[in-house]
Design a protein around this motif. Structure first.
Motif, PDB file in Angstrom:
ATOM      1  N   LYS A 178       0.863  -1.365   0.273  1.00  0.00           N
ATOM      2  CA  LYS A 178       0.131   0.463   0.080  1.00  0.00           C
ATOM      3  C   LYS A 178       0.884   1.312  -0.431  1.00  0.00           C
ATOM      4  N   ILE A 179       0.820   2.345  -0.828  1.00  0.00           N
ATOM      5  CA  ILE A 179       1.042   3.111  -1.225  1.00  0.00           C
ATOM      6  C   ILE A 179       0.597   4.264   0.172  1.00  0.00           C
ATOM      7  N   THR A 180       1.533   5.081   0.917  1.00  0.00           N
ATOM      8  CA  THR A 180       0.662   6.308   1.803  1.00  0.00           C
ATOM      9  C   THR A 180       1.858   7.605   2.053  1.00  0.00           C
ATOM     10  N   GLU A 181       2.447   7.798   0.828  1.00  0.00           N
ATOM     11  CA  GLU A 181       2.951   8.674   1.015  1.00  0.00           C
ATOM     12  C   GLU A 181       2.591   9.049  -0.593  1.00  0.00           C
ATOM     13  N   ILE A 182       2.112  10.493  -1.151  1.00  0.00           N
ATOM     14  CA  ILE A 182       2.292  10.479  -2.348  1.00  0.00           C
ATOM     15  C   ILE A 182       2.983  11.988  -2.387  1.00  0.00           C
ATOM     16  N   LYS A 183       3.892  11.684  -3.540  1.00  0.00           N
ATOM     17  CA  LYS A 183       4.550  12.840  -3.968  1.00  0.00           C
ATOM     18  C   LYS A 183       4.855  13.256  -5.465  1.00  0.00           C
ATOM     19  N   THR A 184       4.016  12.598  -6.240  1.00  0.00           N
ATOM     20  CA  THR A 184       3.508  12.662  -7.453  1.00  0.00           C
ATOM     21  C   THR A 184       2.428  12.159  -7.903  1.00  0.00           C
ATOM     22  N   ALA A 185       2.043  12.681  -9.367  1.00  0.00           N
ATOM     23  CA  ALA A 185       0.561  12.463  -9.927  1.00  0.00           C
ATOM     24  C   ALA A 185       0.547  11.439  -9.722  1.00  0.00           C
ATOM     25  N   GLU A 186       1.404  10.238 -10.524  1.00  0.00           N
ATOM     26  CA  GLU A 186       1.486   8.657 -10.605  1.00  0.00           C
ATOM     27  C   GLU A 186       1.661   8.454  -9.606  1.00  0.00           C
ATOM     28  N   ASP A 187       1.715   8.776  -8.303  1.00  0.00           N
ATOM     29  CA  ASP A 187       1.493   8.172  -7.149  1.00  0.00           C
ATOM     30  C   ASP A 187      -0.077   8.062  -6.871  1.00  0.00           C
ATOM     31  N   LEU A 188      -0.291   9.359  -6.419  1.00  0.00           N
ATOM     32  CA  LEU A 188      -2.114   9.488  -6.462  1.00  0.00           C
ATOM     33  C   LEU A 188      -2.544   8.692  -7.057  1.00  0.00           C
ATOM     34  N   ALA A 189      -2.328   8.426  -8.681  1.00  0.00           N
ATOM     35  CA  ALA A 189      -2.894   7.422  -9.830  1.00  0.00           C
ATOM     36  C   ALA A 189      -2.675   5.818  -9.183  1.00  0.00           C
ATOM     37  N   LEU A 190      -1.607   5.611  -8.816  1.00  0.00           N
ATOM     38  CA  LEU A 190      -1.779   4.609  -8.373  1.00  0.00           C
ATOM     39  C   LEU A 190      -2.047   4.746  -7.280  1.00  0.00           C
ATOM     40  N   PHE A 191      -2.572   5.130  -6.287  1.00  0.00           N
ATOM     41  CA  PHE A 191      -2.992   5.218  -4.956  1.00  0.00           C
ATOM     42  C   PHE A 191      -4.239   5.042  -5.156  1.00  0.00           C
ATOM     43  N   ALA A 192      -5.495   5.378  -6.115  1.00  0.00           N
ATOM     44  CA  ALA A 192      -6.488   5.529  -6.838  1.00  0.00           C
ATOM     45  C   ALA A 192      -7.128   4.225  -7.219  1.00  0.00           C
ATOM     46  N   TYR A 193      -5.887   3.478  -8.007  1.00  0.00           N
ATOM     47  CA  TYR A 193      -5.967   2.558  -8.739  1.00  0.00           C
ATOM     48  C   TYR A 193      -5.525   1.319  -7.366  1.00  0.00           C
ATOM     49  N   LEU A 194      -5.261   1.304  -6.520  1.00  0.00           N
ATOM     50  CA  LEU A 194      -4.942   0.274  -5.005  1.00  0.00           C
ATOM     51  C   LEU A 194      -6.190  -0.009  -4.425  1.00  0.00           C
ATOM     52  N   VAL A 195      -7.447   1.470  -4.636  1.00  0.00           N
ATOM     53  CA  VAL A 195      -8.312   1.116  -3.772  1.00  0.00           C
ATOM     54  C   VAL A 195      -9.145   1.086  -4.652  1.00  0.00           C
ATOM     55  N   ASN A 196      -9.553   0.883  -5.439  1.00  0.00           N
ATOM     56  CA  ASN A 196      -9.770   1.380  -6.772  1.00  0.00           C
ATOM     57  C   ASN A 196     -10.250  -0.765  -7.174  1.00  0.00           C
TER      58      ASN A 196
END
Length: 288
Positions: A71-89
């Protein structure tokens, strides 16, 4: 304040007279954002260029960070935020976890898939914005290019959020549209919102709110909307809910003028409605 001169504004839309003189139509080719919100037009096309080189539509999910395990818990880039969204979804549970934004995020150039796509795939953790900004998000039907869906049911940076906290976040220069739509969250249940500033313009078929489209059992503190909020003409229900902070509030604390001032909640954006019955800073069931 009541506005009897502008038929697009509800009787209780809470727009100051100074702001009303700068009224803009959401459906025009321009929208406004930034500190000088009402005087700075920005071309939509300049922030969301159409993909003319490739036939397929770009969505951020396809460009997500790939070198993170778990699980990603630190968001530093748009790509990180997209991964976070992908994991939740895809069903990853964030209950009890804190996700922290570590930098400003620019989502221009590609369509955004909201974090939490439905009631079976929700964000249920704590998202800490640390005062950073997520800017230029675009959510619309093109966000679903990789799916079999034809409608964004829960539209926002987050789609469906339940039993969660979101704080310390500014949203800037985006265009969010869908069925249940908010500048930050489409559908929120038992969510605590603190220190949120929205400058994402919002269009919703059934529910449209500056921060949240539909709010159930949520709390708000130091939350402000500066963006335009309206319903689309695609609604298929007899009642459409539109508001500066939330389109509709259910099972929340009764909101009064005193509590709005005490909690630092204010709408500065233009809120308007077409062929509907409700328009308010929250909604007319909770506000006289």
């Amino acid at each position: 304040t009541k506005d009897s001169n502008n038929p697009l504004l509800s009787s209780y839309s809470f727009i100051s007279s100074a702001k009303k003189t700068s009224f803009r139509s959401f459906s025009s080719d321009y929208w406004t954002f930034g500190e000088d919100f009402y005087s700075q037009p920005v071309s939509f096309e300049s922030k969301y260029p159409k993909n003319i080189e490739f036939a397929e539509t770009y969505v951020w999910e396809d460009f997500r960070t790939k070198n993170v395990t778990g699980k990603i818990t630190e968001i530093k880039t748009a790509e990180d935020l997209a991964l976070f969204a992908y994991l939740v979804n895809t069903g990853v549970d964030y209950k009890g976890l804190e996700v922290a934004l570590k930098a400003n995020i620019d989502l221009s150039g590609k369509y955004w898939v909201p974090i939490g796509k439905d009631s079976e795939h929700t964000f249920n953790g704590k998202f800490v914005g640390n005062g950073y900004t997520i800017k230029y998000a675009s959510v619309e039907e093109s966000s679903l290019a990789k799916t079999n869906e034809t409608k964004v049911h829960y539209a926002g940076i987050f789609g469906y959020v339940k039993d969660a906290e979101i704080s310390g976040l500014t949203l800037l220069g985006g265009k969010i549209s869908g069925e249940c739509t908010g500048g930050l969250v489409g559908y929120a249940e038992n969510v605590k919102f603190q220190a949120i500033v929205n400058r994402n313009n919002v269009m919703g078929d059934s529910y449209a709110g500056g921060l949240v489209g539909y709010s159930k059992g949520c709390s708000f503190e130091n939350c402000n909307n500066y963006a335009e909020v309206k319903n689309t003409d695609n609604y298929n229900s007899t009642e459409v809910y539109v508001g500066g902070i939330a389109g509709q509030i259910v099972d929340g604390n009764l909101i009064t003028l005193d509590s709005l001032n005490d909690k630092g909640i204010q709408n500065y954006g233009v809120v308007y409605i077409q062929e509907s019955n409700f328009c308010n800073i929250f909604d007319s069931d909770k506000f006289p």
